[in-house]
Design an enzyme around this catalytic site. Structure first.
Site, short mmCIF file in Angstrom:
data_model
loop_
_atom_site.label_atom_id
_atom_site.label_comp_id
_atom_site.label_asym_id
_atom_site.label_seq_id
_atom_site.Cartn_x
_atom_site.Cartn_y
_atom_site.Cartn_z
N PHE A 195 0.87 -1.19 0.00
CA PHE A 195 0.00 0.00 0.00
C PHE A 195 0.91 1.24 0.00
CE2 PHE A 195 -2.27 -3.29 2.50
CZ PHE A 195 -3.44 -3.44 1.74
N ALA A 247 -3.10 -6.14 -3.02
CA ALA A 247 -2.23 -6.48 -1.89
C ALA A 247 -2.53 -7.88 -1.35
CB ALA A 247 -2.39 -5.44 -0.79
N CYS A 305 -5.53 3.20 9.90
CA CYS A 305 -5.95 4.61 10.00
C CYS A 305 -7.48 4.69 10.12
CB CYS A 305 -5.45 5.42 8.82
SG CYS A 305 -6.00 4.81 7.23
#
Ligand code: SAH
Length: 361
Positions: A195, A247, A305
């Site tokens: 990422f 990913a 996050c």
């Protein structure tokens, strides 16, 4: 929508003032807890205070360090407003119609507080406003001009910032301190940055002396900028490779054992509390894959996050992944957002970025 609302107690005492957003989950975002309606001087004071905090941290106006967050919403007492400074360009992102309506006042306040340190203000609110039931707005310059070279510096590292087409305001300023830490561990190491976006972590790793760095992202555009950033910093392009792939698919493969350090910095999996369960499973999945595949003695820098997933939940999720992977794991660091992303003591939800550095044996 966007109007000031006076908020009163049941017996009529004025509690304060906020911006009204009829279509958002928070109907009124409180700005002042005074009887007086905020005026231009009130805004100027708020912005000046926000700038002062960043100047005291030496984040503004140095050749080697000129990119930082100037206003962090609730953290600076201005819910609904994000403002990131890249050199002398300020990119503002309004999340509420009320804040967007205040933009002309804010522009004057920023000009006063930053003086010569400001050459242009770009409004990047179209997407964030639409998400919060705001009126249509188009992104663009609201004051000053675009600079010739859209380059910003972070602790001596140079980055191309694409505020128009890039994600958020163009760059992720909240990882500065954590990138610096990665640099310290990267000397002589092979690093995988999953990422990667435009290569924030990658540039620090190569510059610090990593032998090889691979940047993985699903966005070709982000990876192209990442490659340009390697050149912009005068780094050896042979030490860097981009991988455009999903990913999770990559993590399922068998190449993780090739790396000494793996960074996992995914986008927010939970934007609201209702998505928390799915988010926890997402974090568990990617961390499990990483922990299963990494070699003994390697390091994992893993982040979340998502505001709806707090420190304890994230940490427990990663620990659960380590138990399932049957690996011996030590926590070397607990990481957070830097002080230009402050958290109001009365809005602990503002503490959104958390990370762990794990040694995997
Ligand atoms: N670590 C970066 C910021 C990461 S932002 C920095 O320091 O700047 C999250 C990134 O994840 C974005 O660039 C986005 O394009 C990418 N992304 C989102 N979903 C993905 C997926 N399924 N596979 C790979 N990359 C993905």
């Amino acid at each position: 929508s966007g109007d000031w609302v006076q908020v009163c107690a049941n017996k009529g005492a004025i509690l304060g003032w906020g911006h009204y957003s009829p279509n958002a989950s928070i109907a009124v975002r409180m700005l002042s807890f005074d009887e007086q309606l905020p005026d231009d001087a009130w805004w100027q004071h708020k912005i000046a205070q926000a700038v002062e905090v960043r100047k005291a941290l030496d984040l503004v106006g140095n050749e080697d360090q000129n990119a930082c967050r100037i206003v962090h919403a609730e953290g600076d007492g201005m819910p609904g407003l994000i403002a990131d400074l890249y050199g002398t360009v300020l990119v503002v992102q309004c999340h509420t119609p009320g804040m967007h309506r205040t933009l002309p006042t804010l522009i004057e306040a920023f000009k006063l507080a930053l003086g010569d340190g400001l050459s242009g203000i770009y409004d990047k609110s179209a997407k964030t406003l639409a998400k919060n039931g705001g009126e249509a707005s188009t992104d663009g310059w609201v004051w000053g001009l675009a600079p010739e070279q859209p380059v910003a510096t972070e602790l001596g590292h140079r980055f191309l910032i694409d505020w128009e087409r890039g994600q958020k305001t163009g760059f992720f300023l909240d990882q500065r301190v954590n990138r610096d830490l990665l640099g310290k561990y990267s000397v002589g190491k092979k690093v995988l940055n999953v990422f990667s976006y435009t290569g924030g972590f990658s540039i620090y790793a190569i510059k610090a002396g990593a032998t090889e760095v691979h940047s993985l992202d699903s966005s070709r555009r982000a990876l192209d900028v990442c490659e340009d950033n390697v050149k912009l910093n005068g780094l050896d392009v042979d030490k860097h490779r981009t991988i455009q792939e999903d990913a999770l698919e990559f993590l399922k493969g068998d190449t993780l054992g090739d790396y000494d350090i793996v960074v996992l910095d995914p986008p927010a999996f939970a934007k609201r509390a209702s998505a928390r369960h799915a988010a926890v499973q997402g974090y568990k999945r990617i961390n499990l894959r990483a922990l299963e595949g990494m070699k003994p003695g390697s390091l994992l820098f893993t982040f979340s996050c998502s505001q709806a997933v707090d420190d304890a939940l994230f940490s427990n999720t990663v620990i659960a992944a380590a138990i399932q992977a049957q690996r011996t794991v030590r926590i070397l660091h607990r990481l957070h957002q830097p002080p230009d992303h402050p958290v109001s003591a009365f809005h602990p939800e503002g503490s959104y970025l958390k990370g762990l550095v794990l040694r995997v044996d």
